[in-house]
Scaffold this motif. Structure first.
Motif, PDB file in Angstrom:
ATOM      1  N   ALA A 110       0.809  -1.074   0.097  1.00  0.00           N
ATOM      2  CA  ALA A 110       0.116   0.116   0.052  1.00  0.00           C
ATOM      3  C   ALA A 110       0.933   1.298  -0.011  1.00  0.00           C
ATOM      4  O   ALA A 110       0.594   2.298  -0.562  1.00  0.00           O
ATOM      5  CB  ALA A 110      -0.923   0.013   1.369  1.00  0.00           C
ATOM      6  N   GLU A 111       2.002   1.245   0.523  1.00  0.00           N
ATOM      7  CA  GLU A 111       2.999   2.662   0.804  1.00  0.00           C
ATOM      8  C   GLU A 111       3.446   2.465  -0.517  1.00  0.00           C
ATOM      9  O   GLU A 111       3.515   3.961  -1.058  1.00  0.00           O
ATOM     10  CB  GLU A 111       3.952   2.249   1.834  1.00  0.00           C
ATOM     11  CG  GLU A 111       3.315   2.831   3.363  1.00  0.00           C
ATOM     12  CD  GLU A 111       2.699   4.140   3.316  1.00  0.00           C
ATOM     13  OE1 GLU A 111       3.233   4.838   2.894  1.00  0.00           O
ATOM     14  OE2 GLU A 111       1.647   4.105   3.902  1.00  0.00           O
ATOM     15  N   VAL A 146      -5.595   5.800  -1.407  1.00  0.00           N
ATOM     16  CA  VAL A 146      -5.331   4.205  -1.206  1.00  0.00           C
ATOM     17  C   VAL A 146      -6.094   4.028   0.182  1.00  0.00           C
ATOM     18  O   VAL A 146      -5.546   4.377   0.987  1.00  0.00           O
ATOM     19  CB  VAL A 146      -3.867   4.094  -1.386  1.00  0.00           C
ATOM     20  CG1 VAL A 146      -3.520   2.476  -1.084  1.00  0.00           C
ATOM     21  CG2 VAL A 146      -3.152   4.400  -2.600  1.00  0.00           C
ATOM     22  N   ASN A 147      -6.768   2.976  -0.084  1.00  0.00           N
ATOM     23  CA  ASN A 147      -7.552   2.155   1.084  1.00  0.00           C
ATOM     24  C   ASN A 147      -6.621   1.084   1.470  1.00  0.00           C
ATOM     25  O   ASN A 147      -7.135  -0.049   0.844  1.00  0.00           O
ATOM     26  CB  ASN A 147      -9.063   2.182   1.003  1.00  0.00           C
ATOM     27  CG  ASN A 147      -9.686   1.575   2.123  1.00  0.00           C
ATOM     28  OD1 ASN A 147      -9.239   1.810   3.344  1.00  0.00           O
ATOM     29  ND2 ASN A 147     -10.906   0.657   1.812  1.00  0.00           N
ATOM     30  N   ALA A 148      -5.916   0.955   2.576  1.00  0.00           N
ATOM     31  CA  ALA A 148      -5.304  -0.278   2.622  1.00  0.00           C
ATOM     32  C   ALA A 148      -6.282  -1.046   3.257  1.00  0.00           C
ATOM     33  O   ALA A 148      -6.613  -0.720   4.557  1.00  0.00           O
ATOM     34  CB  ALA A 148      -3.848  -0.065   3.594  1.00  0.00           C
ATOM     35  N   ILE A 149      -6.350  -2.439   3.093  1.00  0.00           N
ATOM     36  CA  ILE A 149      -6.974  -3.224   3.816  1.00  0.00           C
ATOM     37  C   ILE A 149      -6.459  -4.691   4.185  1.00  0.00           C
ATOM     38  O   ILE A 149      -5.451  -4.828   3.290  1.00  0.00           O
ATOM     39  CB  ILE A 149      -8.529  -3.283   2.995  1.00  0.00           C
ATOM     40  CG1 ILE A 149      -8.320  -3.842   1.816  1.00  0.00           C
ATOM     41  CG2 ILE A 149      -9.247  -2.152   3.095  1.00  0.00           C
ATOM     42  CD1 ILE A 149      -9.585  -4.262   0.914  1.00  0.00           C
ATOM     43  N   ALA A 150      -7.077  -5.606   4.810  1.00  0.00           N
ATOM     44  CA  ALA A 150      -6.601  -6.836   5.060  1.00  0.00           C
ATOM     45  C   ALA A 150      -7.393  -7.944   4.219  1.00  0.00           C
ATOM     46  O   ALA A 150      -6.813  -9.161   4.205  1.00  0.00           O
ATOM     47  CB  ALA A 150      -6.172  -7.000   6.654  1.00  0.00           C
ATOM     48  N   ASP A 175     -13.574  -7.857   2.273  1.00  0.00           N
ATOM     49  CA  ASP A 175     -14.863  -7.440   2.953  1.00  0.00           C
ATOM     50  C   ASP A 175     -14.535  -6.076   3.637  1.00  0.00           C
ATOM     51  O   ASP A 175     -15.640  -5.371   3.861  1.00  0.00           O
ATOM     52  CB  ASP A 175     -15.279  -8.443   4.444  1.00  0.00           C
ATOM     53  CG  ASP A 175     -15.486  -9.708   3.978  1.00  0.00           C
ATOM     54  OD1 ASP A 175     -15.827  -9.893   2.978  1.00  0.00           O
ATOM     55  OD2 ASP A 175     -15.428 -10.622   4.683  1.00  0.00           O
ATOM     56  N   GLU A 176     -13.490  -5.374   3.763  1.00  0.00           N
ATOM     57  CA  GLU A 176     -13.161  -4.146   4.013  1.00  0.00           C
ATOM     58  C   GLU A 176     -13.395  -3.019   2.923  1.00  0.00           C
ATOM     59  O   GLU A 176     -12.999  -1.980   3.032  1.00  0.00           O
ATOM     60  CB  GLU A 176     -11.931  -3.947   4.844  1.00  0.00           C
ATOM     61  CG  GLU A 176     -11.640  -5.025   6.061  1.00  0.00           C
ATOM     62  CD  GLU A 176     -10.067  -4.906   6.377  1.00  0.00           C
ATOM     63  OE1 GLU A 176      -9.520  -3.777   6.612  1.00  0.00           O
ATOM     64  OE2 GLU A 176      -9.802  -5.987   7.060  1.00  0.00           O
ATOM     65  N   ALA A 177     -13.247  -3.745   1.489  1.00  0.00           N
ATOM     66  CA  ALA A 177     -13.266  -2.751   0.377  1.00  0.00           C
ATOM     67  C   ALA A 177     -14.430  -1.719   0.250  1.00  0.00           C
ATOM     68  O   ALA A 177     -15.610  -2.452   0.701  1.00  0.00           O
ATOM     69  CB  ALA A 177     -12.973  -3.707  -0.715  1.00  0.00           C
TER      70      ALA A 177
END
Length: 329
Positions: free
Chosen positions: A42-43, A58-62, A65-67
């Protein structure tokens, strides 16, 4: 409309992959084709956004489902393996390891049903090997990760499709590897792919190995008769529209004007050369025979311009579009 989820892998983070992703996902048409997940660091992606001046965040997710899946936001499954400030335009084990980890994660997502297709930004084979992953490229790595014994590479432009019998082999090794069963399986994969894409009876042309298709033994050692003709006859016996072996020079001319739906090339440069002349900027690489849909750009990491924000995103956009179309079907 429930759009397919396409996972875009960042590729080699020292190349143009992060930049073309940042530029492509700022284009409004993509959100009408698919829900996009980027799998990468992400960085590094945020750095590429700054370099390109792209109007996205940028939406950093794991987890998927978090998108958010909204315009101007890149949902990135964060695989933080690239050192901060890592240089662009150089071969490095760190970027090779990242490229492998991004693909591995994307395969896991598709196998878990959390994405329907994979679209890959380019990797660098030397960097991949420096990280200890001894694959010739994406195609072989994906086959390994999915447990697929054999796949084929299909290259596409708006006017030409080519499927390769052999790919990343020296020419002598490629000719030695070609044999009737392999040619027949390659034709079958091409036929199945085009039928699934809506072409009921695809017109398939098969390249010869030698100039002038050997010209009745004048060139070569009878490779056409022993290695290709049995496969052509076997597929014709299935009722398929297969022609060959044909001299590659005139065959590609005919294919370019629309006589055939796909060309079966015997070795890497035989197929890659015409595709790149016909339209490298719009070219797409599709791996056929995998249990997952995979498309890719038809260009490399372009280390010479990486980090400058000038790389074209057009091939990636077309690769995403093809992934979305194939997923929907």
């Amino acid at each position: 409309m429930n759009l397919p989820i396409v996972a875009i892998t960042m590729g080699d983070a020292s190349g143009i992959g992060p930049e073309i992703i940042a530029k492509a996902l700022a284009r409004p048409e993509i959100v009408s084709w698919a829900r996009i997940l980027v799998v990468g660091d992400a960085e590094r992606l945020r750095e590429a956004v700054k370099i390109t001046g792209s109007k996205v965040t940028v939406n950093a997710i794991a987890d998927p489902d978090e998108a958010r899946y909204v315009a101007d936001v890149i949902d990135c499954i964060d695989v933080p393996v690239i050192p901060k400030g890592h240089p662009f335009g150089v071969v490095s084990a760190a970027s090779g390891e990242g490229a492998f980890q991004f693909i591995k994660k994307a395969v896991e997502l598709v196998q878990a049903g959390k994405a329907q297709a994979i679209c890959t930004a380019p990797l660098n084979k030397e960097a991949l090997h420096a990280a200890g992953h001894m694959f010739p490229g994406h195609t072989e790595m994906l086959a390994h990760l999915t447990g697929t014994p054999e796949v084929s590479m299909m290259l596409m432009t708006p006017t030409l499709r080519v499927v390769h019998v052999t790919t990343h082999l020296g020419l002598i090794d490629a000719v030695n590897k070609i044999e009737p069963a392999l040619v027949e399986r390659t034709i079958a994969r091409a036929h199945a792919t085009l039928v699934s894409a809506g072409i009921a009876n695809p017109r398939i042309a098969v390249c010869a190995i030698n100039p002038h298709a050997g010209e009745n033994g004048l060139f070569g050692n009878g490779e056409e008769e022993t290695k290709i003709v049995p496969a052509v006859k076997a597929t014709q016996a299935r009722g398929w529209n297969v022609e060959g072996p044909l001299p590659a020079d005139t065959l590609f001319f005919r294919a370019g004007r629309g006589d055939f739906d796909v060309v079966i090339a015997m070795y890497h440069d035989q197929g890659h050369g015409p595709i790149k002349v016909m339209g490298i900027a719009d070219g797409v690489n599709i791996t056929i025979g995998l249990p997952v849909i995979r498309t890719s750009v038809d260009h490399g990491t372009a280390f010479d311009i990486a980090g400058k924000g000038i790389a074209s995103e057009d091939s990636l956009i077309e690769a995403v579009r093809q992934a979305a179309v194939l997923s929907a079907r």
